[in-house]
Write an enzyme that holds these catalytic residues in place. Structure first.
Site, PDB file in Angstrom:
ATOM      1  N   THR A 195       3.082 -13.685   2.988  1.00  0.00           N
ATOM      2  CA  THR A 195       2.379 -14.160   1.807  1.00  0.00           C
ATOM      3  C   THR A 195       3.159 -15.302   1.165  1.00  0.00           C
ATOM      4  O   THR A 195       4.380 -15.379   1.325  1.00  0.00           O
ATOM      5  CB  THR A 195       2.204 -13.019   0.787  1.00  0.00           C
ATOM      6  OG1 THR A 195       1.508 -13.498  -0.364  1.00  0.00           O
ATOM      7  CG2 THR A 195       3.541 -12.453   0.346  1.00  0.00           C
ATOM      8  N   GLY A 254       0.125  14.040  -3.632  1.00  0.00           N
ATOM      9  CA  GLY A 254      -1.283  13.867  -3.953  1.00  0.00           C
ATOM     10  C   GLY A 254      -1.465  12.543  -4.668  1.00  0.00           C
ATOM     11  O   GLY A 254      -0.498  11.811  -4.912  1.00  0.00           O
ATOM     12  N   ASP A 294       0.810  -1.227   0.000  1.00  0.00           N
ATOM     13  CA  ASP A 294       0.000   0.000   0.000  1.00  0.00           C
ATOM     14  C   ASP A 294       0.841   1.274   0.000  1.00  0.00           C
ATOM     15  O   ASP A 294       0.339   2.340   0.362  1.00  0.00           O
ATOM     16  CB  ASP A 294      -0.958   0.031   1.205  1.00  0.00           C
ATOM     17  CG  ASP A 294      -1.907  -1.154   1.229  1.00  0.00           C
ATOM     18  OD1 ASP A 294      -2.680  -1.301   0.261  1.00  0.00           O
ATOM     19  OD2 ASP A 294      -1.863  -1.944   2.190  1.00  0.00           O
ATOM     20  N   HIS A 323      -3.730  -1.970  -6.271  1.00  0.00           N
ATOM     21  CA  HIS A 323      -2.921  -0.788  -6.551  1.00  0.00           C
ATOM     22  C   HIS A 323      -3.829   0.322  -7.077  1.00  0.00           C
ATOM     23  O   HIS A 323      -4.277   0.272  -8.213  1.00  0.00           O
ATOM     24  CB  HIS A 323      -1.830  -1.124  -7.566  1.00  0.00           C
ATOM     25  CG  HIS A 323      -0.909  -2.195  -7.095  1.00  0.00           C
ATOM     26  ND1 HIS A 323       0.020  -2.807  -7.927  1.00  0.00           N
ATOM     27  CD2 HIS A 323      -0.753  -2.782  -5.881  1.00  0.00           C
ATOM     28  CE1 HIS A 323       0.692  -3.707  -7.237  1.00  0.00           C
ATOM     29  NE2 HIS A 323       0.237  -3.714  -6.000  1.00  0.00           N
ATOM     30  N   PHE A 327       5.438  12.166  -4.408  1.00  0.00           N
ATOM     31  CA  PHE A 327       4.012  12.387  -4.641  1.00  0.00           C
ATOM     32  C   PHE A 327       3.427  13.177  -3.481  1.00  0.00           C
ATOM     33  O   PHE A 327       3.534  12.762  -2.322  1.00  0.00           O
ATOM     34  CB  PHE A 327       3.260  11.059  -4.762  1.00  0.00           C
ATOM     35  CG  PHE A 327       3.379  10.396  -6.108  1.00  0.00           C
ATOM     36  CD1 PHE A 327       2.421  10.602  -7.084  1.00  0.00           C
ATOM     37  CD2 PHE A 327       4.451   9.556  -6.394  1.00  0.00           C
ATOM     38  CE1 PHE A 327       2.525   9.989  -8.329  1.00  0.00           C
ATOM     39  CE2 PHE A 327       4.567   8.947  -7.623  1.00  0.00           C
ATOM     40  CZ  PHE A 327       3.601   9.161  -8.599  1.00  0.00           C
ATOM     41  N   HIS A 367       2.630  10.225  -0.424  1.00  0.00           N
ATOM     42  CA  HIS A 367       1.919  10.814   0.714  1.00  0.00           C
ATOM     43  C   HIS A 367       2.744  11.918   1.387  1.00  0.00           C
ATOM     44  O   HIS A 367       2.701  12.096   2.605  1.00  0.00           O
ATOM     45  CB  HIS A 367       1.533   9.750   1.742  1.00  0.00           C
ATOM     46  CG  HIS A 367       0.571   8.728   1.200  1.00  0.00           C
ATOM     47  ND1 HIS A 367       0.979   7.703   0.358  1.00  0.00           N
ATOM     48  CD2 HIS A 367      -0.762   8.568   1.374  1.00  0.00           C
ATOM     49  CE1 HIS A 367      -0.071   6.960   0.043  1.00  0.00           C
ATOM     50  NE2 HIS A 367      -1.137   7.465   0.630  1.00  0.00           N
ATOM     51  N   ALA A 368       3.475  12.676   0.572  1.00  0.00           N
ATOM     52  CA  ALA A 368       4.290  13.756   1.128  1.00  0.00           C
ATOM     53  C   ALA A 368       3.441  14.917   1.620  1.00  0.00           C
ATOM     54  O   ALA A 368       3.952  15.795   2.329  1.00  0.00           O
ATOM     55  CB  ALA A 368       5.290  14.245   0.081  1.00  0.00           C
ATOM     56  N   ARG A 375       0.968 -31.004  -5.032  1.00  0.00           N
ATOM     57  CA  ARG A 375       0.424 -31.858  -6.091  1.00  0.00           C
ATOM     58  C   ARG A 375       0.663 -31.185  -7.444  1.00  0.00           C
ATOM     59  O   ARG A 375      -0.275 -30.741  -8.114  1.00  0.00           O
ATOM     60  CB  ARG A 375      -1.070 -32.081  -5.852  1.00  0.00           C
ATOM     61  CG  ARG A 375      -1.388 -32.661  -4.486  1.00  0.00           C
ATOM     62  CD  ARG A 375      -2.869 -32.677  -4.167  1.00  0.00           C
ATOM     63  NE  ARG A 375      -3.625 -33.549  -5.051  1.00  0.00           N
ATOM     64  CZ  ARG A 375      -4.908 -33.845  -4.869  1.00  0.00           C
ATOM     65  NH1 ARG A 375      -5.568 -33.343  -3.842  1.00  0.00           N
ATOM     66  NH2 ARG A 375      -5.533 -34.647  -5.718  1.00  0.00           N
TER      67      ARG A 375
END
Length: 449
Positions: free
Chosen positions: A252, A437, A20, A50, A435, A342-343, A156
């Site tokens: 995962t 935004g 994320d 995404h 980024f 997310h700056a 299998r």
């Protein structure tokens, strides 16, 4: 925006957290800057989410289609490599949404390696039965059957459905019947209700239609593509969820480092620039350690496209964890550049954001974390022993002990938010893009140091 320094070679995009962080917007930006031959998926499956918001407001959550599909110069094709677990039903739903956004015939953009595994409704149901049986010890699975498909193929291999089987109806039906029997036996073992499951004939017919709509290719396709044009490898999930380097068991069944793309590139004699992605704060979806978690941050850093998931659990928010991101860098063998997303959140957080430079244990002693010597990836085409050999079992015990230590670790926090330039300096990696935004129009391109 100036031209990207990585524009003349292939790119590998990897998340240096728990997922994320912004791999989708990074791929969208790359594909807006130049024409790539394809966006290639090389791990995970339909559990990827995404989010890409185009400057015109269109929003799509990319799962199996590459995040270059909304590129301004026209959609960049998607290739699902042999190291991907393909879900035809989820792909159909995703394609329908892309059509509603104005993407003409999205399935014509997709090629898939015939050797790639398929995640079926039986895998999905088995995944959910297992996760439900764990009760309070749930791992935080996405419930999409990707790990179940991988585990089934390891146990299998001759019975595991592949993309190529969709062109062989008799083979496919035989394998689907065996999957149905497998689910019924699992439900009996766990005392769960099998629920009847889907109709094998209907499912086989749907897979046949899937095979007619996309391009199913052989092992020569990707090397040929790489010889003609650079591509973007779009990673799924994050390094801190890696099957061997993550904090067991909250991981995962997928290699989330750059290992898979680099292996595919090496087979073709090609190279790539490795691009790591982090937020200005650290998040996690579901169970597992998050040492810097601060529930109060969620109230001031709302998530437009992430929330509580019925199988993964809650979306959790914490302060920037530089110690965890350094661990991820070491686990993936480093990256060549860094994208920070997310700056714009520092102002929104009202001065509450801090940064973690390390950990202590409950007694106040320093706690260091470092990747161990992991076994080979678990994908059937690069199998580790099944059942796990002694070395693999010992490694997972090490990772579980690390998870336990992190669950009680106390972060060493420094005051104040950390600007993107300072994050890049702290991680020893040149800053390539920031980024502020959700769209590519909100990106600022910087030159490497």
């Amino acid at each position: 925006m100036s031209g990207l320094p990585w524009a003349d070679t292939s790119a590998v995009v990897v998340d240096l957290g728990f997922g994320d962080a912004g791999k989708g917007v990074t791929v969208d930006l790359l594909c807006a800057r130049r024409r790539y031959g394809a966006v290639v998926r090389a791990n995970g499956g339909a559990q990827a989410a995404h989010n890409v918001v185009a400057p015109d407001g269109r929003h799509h959550t990319f799962s199996q289609f590459g995040a270059g599909t909304l590129a301004p110069g026209g959609p960049v094709p998607t290739h699902l490599s042999r190291l991907m677990v393909v879900d035809p039903f989820a792909l159909a739903a995703e394609g329908a949404h892309l059509e509603s956004l104005g993407v003409a015939d999205p399935f014509a953009l997709v090629t898939a390696d015939a050797r790639a595994l398929i995640a079926t409704p039986w895998h999905q149901e088995a995944n959910r039965v297992r996760e439900t049986a764990r009760g309070r010890d749930r791992h935080g699975s996405c419930g999409m059957g990707v790990g179940e498909a991988t585990a089934y193929a390891l146990a299998r291999p001759g019975d595991a459905p592949t993309v190529g089987d969709c062109l062989r109806p008799a083979v496919l039906r035989r394998k689907l019947h065996r999957l149905a029997d497998h689910l019924e036996a699992l439900c009996r073992e766990l005392g769960a209700d099998a629920g009847g499951g889907p109709d094998v004939e209907e499912c086989a017919a749907a897979y046949g239609a899937f095979a007619r709509r996309i391009g199913i290719v052989d092992e020569a396709y990707l090397p040929g593509l790489l010889s003609r044009s650079p591509v973007v490898f779009e990673g799924a999930q994050g390094v801190l969820l890696d099957e061997w380097h993550g904090f067991h068991p909250h991981t995962t069944w997928s290699t989330t480092t750059t290992a898979n793309p680099l292996a595919l590139l090496a087979e073709a004699g090609a190279g790539a620039r490795r691009i790591g992605v982090v937020r200005t704060y650290t998040t996690r979806h579901g169970a597992g350690p998050l040492p810097t978690e601060d529930p109060g941050l969620a109230a001031v850093l709302p998530e437009r496209h992430n929330g509580t998931h019925p199988w993964q659990g809650a979306f959790r928010t914490g302060h920037l964890d530089l110690a965890a991101h350094r661990y991820a860098l070491a686990a993936t063998g480093g990256v060549d550049s860094l994208v920070v997303t997310h700056a714009d959140t520092a102002a929104a957080a009202g001065g509450r954001l801090r940064r973690c430079t390390g950990y202590t244990d409950p007694a106040g002693r320093p706690l260091e974390i470092a990747p161990g010597d992991a076994p080979a990836p678990s994908h059937p085409l690069h199998p580790s022993p099944a059942p796990l050999d002694a070395r693999a079992q010992a490694h997972l015990r090490r990772q579980a002990a690390l998870a336990d230590a992190l669950a009680t670790a106390r972060p060493v926090l420094a005051d104040g938010p950390t600007p993107p330039e300072a994050i890049a300096e702290a991680l020893g990696t040149p800053l390539e893009a920031v980024f502020s935004g959700p769209t590519r129009a909100d990106a600022r391109i910087t030159a490497p140091a």
